[in-house]
Design a protein around this motif. Structure first.
Motif, PDB file in Angstrom:
ATOM      1  N   ASN A  55       0.873  -1.175   0.000  1.00 62.55           N
ATOM      2  CA  ASN A  55       0.000   0.000   0.000  1.00 62.55           C
ATOM      3  C   ASN A  55       0.910   1.224   0.000  1.00 62.55           C
ATOM      4  O   ASN A  55       1.591   1.488   0.998  1.00 62.55           O
ATOM      5  N   SER A  69       1.239   3.930   3.063  1.00 60.19           N
ATOM      6  CA  SER A  69       1.485   3.328   4.367  1.00 60.19           C
ATOM      7  C   SER A  69       2.979   3.163   4.596  1.00 60.19           C
ATOM      8  O   SER A  69       3.787   3.353   3.688  1.00 60.19           O
ATOM      9  N   TYR A 120       2.219  -0.066  12.133  1.00 60.01           N
ATOM     10  CA  TYR A 120       1.769   0.104  10.762  1.00 60.01           C
ATOM     11  C   TYR A 120       1.054   1.448  10.710  1.00 60.01           C
ATOM     12  O   TYR A 120       0.130   1.694  11.484  1.00 60.01           O
ATOM     13  N   GLU A 133      -0.932   4.274   8.211  1.00 60.00           N
ATOM     14  CA  GLU A 133      -1.643   4.330   6.935  1.00 60.00           C
ATOM     15  C   GLU A 133      -2.603   5.501   6.932  1.00 60.00           C
ATOM     16  O   GLU A 133      -3.128   5.893   7.977  1.00 60.00           O
TER      17      GLU A 133
END
Length: 101
Positions: free
Chosen positions: A77, A80, A95, A97
């Motif tokens: 992605n 991200s 993570y 995003e």
């Protein structure tokens, strides 16, 4: 500006390194695996570890400004990033995003 979600995906603890190198401490890290925060306007969310924020701040700020695709396709992605905090004894993988408003 875009909102950026920060999620603690994994928390490790290296007891062998702690025993060999760290001075005993009573309290280390409050972050729990699965915990998440929302950054608004690229700012540090309330309750996020300040040291973890230092590791991810530039990525969160870039994503909040609509930038991404770090390191020419590093993440599946492009909006991200996977960032770890700087605690060598108890690293947490975050993570980050962009999220829809």
């Amino acid at each position: 500006m875009k909102k950026v979600k920060i999620t603690a995906l994994r928390k490790a603890q290296y007891n062998d390194l702690i025993a060999k190198y760290e001075n005993p401490i009573e309290h280390a890290c409050n972050v729990c695996q699965g915990q998440s925060w929302i950054s608004i306007d690229g700012k540090c969310p309330i309750g996020l570890c300040p040291e973890a924020w230092k590791s991810m701040r530039e990525f969160v700020e870039s994503l909040s400004q609509g930038k991404g695709n770090f390191y020419d396709g590093w993440m599946q992605n492009p909006n991200s990033a996977m960032i770890s905090c700087n605690d060598g004894f108890r690293p947490v993988s975050f993570y980050i995003e962009t999220v829809e408003e």
